[in-house]
Design a protein around this motif. Structure first.
Motif, PDB file in Angstrom:
ATOM      1  N   PHE A 255       0.836  -1.262  -0.056  1.00  0.00           N
ATOM      2  CA  PHE A 255       0.086   0.021   0.118  1.00  0.00           C
ATOM      3  C   PHE A 255       0.903   1.303  -0.092  1.00  0.00           C
ATOM      4  O   PHE A 255       0.667   2.379  -0.682  1.00  0.00           O
ATOM      5  N   LYS A 256       1.961   1.241   0.668  1.00  0.00           N
ATOM      6  CA  LYS A 256       2.903   2.472   0.813  1.00  0.00           C
ATOM      7  C   LYS A 256       3.669   2.682  -0.478  1.00  0.00           C
ATOM      8  O   LYS A 256       3.705   3.666  -1.079  1.00  0.00           O
ATOM      9  N   ALA A 257       4.191   1.519  -1.111  1.00  0.00           N
ATOM     10  CA  ALA A 257       4.521   1.856  -2.233  1.00  0.00           C
ATOM     11  C   ALA A 257       3.939   2.310  -3.394  1.00  0.00           C
ATOM     12  O   ALA A 257       4.308   2.773  -4.359  1.00  0.00           O
ATOM     13  N   GLY A 258       2.543   1.850  -3.484  1.00  0.00           N
ATOM     14  CA  GLY A 258       1.684   2.055  -4.346  1.00  0.00           C
ATOM     15  C   GLY A 258       1.341   3.741  -4.110  1.00  0.00           C
ATOM     16  O   GLY A 258       1.108   4.361  -5.221  1.00  0.00           O
ATOM     17  N   ALA A 259       1.302   4.089  -3.108  1.00  0.00           N
ATOM     18  CA  ALA A 259       0.952   5.626  -2.795  1.00  0.00           C
ATOM     19  C   ALA A 259       2.225   6.375  -3.319  1.00  0.00           C
ATOM     20  O   ALA A 259       1.768   7.396  -3.706  1.00  0.00           O
ATOM     21  N   PHE A 260       3.254   5.855  -2.987  1.00  0.00           N
ATOM     22  CA  PHE A 260       4.574   6.619  -3.297  1.00  0.00           C
ATOM     23  C   PHE A 260       4.557   6.543  -4.869  1.00  0.00           C
ATOM     24  O   PHE A 260       4.804   7.748  -5.381  1.00  0.00           O
ATOM     25  N   GLY A 261       4.288   5.445  -5.535  1.00  0.00           N
ATOM     26  CA  GLY A 261       4.270   5.474  -6.907  1.00  0.00           C
ATOM     27  C   GLY A 261       3.289   6.291  -7.681  1.00  0.00           C
ATOM     28  O   GLY A 261       3.592   6.792  -8.618  1.00  0.00           O
ATOM     29  N   GLY A 262       2.008   6.650  -7.146  1.00  0.00           N
ATOM     30  CA  GLY A 262       0.900   7.344  -7.535  1.00  0.00           C
ATOM     31  C   GLY A 262       1.369   8.778  -7.471  1.00  0.00           C
ATOM     32  O   GLY A 262       1.362   9.835  -8.518  1.00  0.00           O
ATOM     33  N   VAL A 263       2.030   9.351  -6.224  1.00  0.00           N
ATOM     34  CA  VAL A 263       2.661  10.504  -6.186  1.00  0.00           C
ATOM     35  C   VAL A 263       3.779  10.822  -7.056  1.00  0.00           C
ATOM     36  O   VAL A 263       3.768  11.972  -7.785  1.00  0.00           O
ATOM     37  N   ALA A 264       4.610   9.844  -7.348  1.00  0.00           N
ATOM     38  CA  ALA A 264       5.661  10.094  -8.385  1.00  0.00           C
ATOM     39  C   ALA A 264       5.364  10.258  -9.721  1.00  0.00           C
ATOM     40  O   ALA A 264       5.613  10.990 -10.526  1.00  0.00           O
ATOM     41  N   LEU A 265       3.943   9.319  -9.880  1.00  0.00           N
ATOM     42  CA  LEU A 265       3.677   9.547 -11.424  1.00  0.00           C
ATOM     43  C   LEU A 265       2.954  10.987 -11.870  1.00  0.00           C
ATOM     44  O   LEU A 265       3.106  11.576 -12.901  1.00  0.00           O
ATOM     45  N   PHE A 266       2.309  11.283 -10.599  1.00  0.00           N
ATOM     46  CA  PHE A 266       1.610  12.687 -10.857  1.00  0.00           C
ATOM     47  C   PHE A 266       2.708  13.639 -10.740  1.00  0.00           C
ATOM     48  O   PHE A 266       2.578  14.556 -11.801  1.00  0.00           O
ATOM     49  N   ALA A 267       3.743  13.479 -10.150  1.00  0.00           N
ATOM     50  CA  ALA A 267       4.798  14.649 -10.235  1.00  0.00           C
ATOM     51  C   ALA A 267       5.525  14.785 -11.629  1.00  0.00           C
ATOM     52  O   ALA A 267       5.891  15.764 -12.157  1.00  0.00           O
ATOM     53  N   VAL A 268       5.595  13.324 -12.127  1.00  0.00           N
ATOM     54  CA  VAL A 268       6.281  13.396 -13.665  1.00  0.00           C
ATOM     55  C   VAL A 268       5.232  13.670 -14.688  1.00  0.00           C
ATOM     56  O   VAL A 268       5.913  14.698 -15.578  1.00  0.00           O
ATOM     57  N   ILE A 269       4.047  13.593 -14.502  1.00  0.00           N
ATOM     58  CA  ILE A 269       3.266  14.190 -15.585  1.00  0.00           C
ATOM     59  C   ILE A 269       2.953  15.663 -15.467  1.00  0.00           C
ATOM     60  O   ILE A 269       3.003  16.466 -16.319  1.00  0.00           O
TER      61      ILE A 269
END
Length: 90
Positions: free
Chosen positions: A41-55
């Protein structure tokens, strides 16, 4: 060779009802399933935030606007650029 007496085999050892309740806890390489779920769950949350930042940072690139951001429902129309070709530097 030492054998247990028949009396010892028939009666299990005493277990106090007030003592600790030990039970088998399944695991994978020492990680319990609760820990794996929490880590996922924590890895998915960090991945979602990282994807948003890249976009977000790449939203100024015309290829990203055209191929990715314009295809998102409800907000894709925000990224359509209606500038005439003579005024567009790209």
């Amino acid at each position: 060779m030492v054998f247990q007496t028949p009396i010892r085999q028939a009666y299990p050892s005493y277990k106090s009802p007030y003592g600790p309740k030990y039970h088998y806890q399944p695991n994978v390489a020492g990680w319990t399933f609760k820990q794996i779920g929490s880590l996922g769950f924590k890895a998915g949350a960090f991945g979602g935030v990282a994807l948003f930042a890249v976009i977000f940072y790449a939203s100024g690139i015309p290829k990203v606007k055209k191929d990715i951001l314009q295809k998102i429902p409800f907000i894709g129309s925000h990224y359509i650029n209606e500038v005439p070709a003579s005024d567009n530097p790209f």
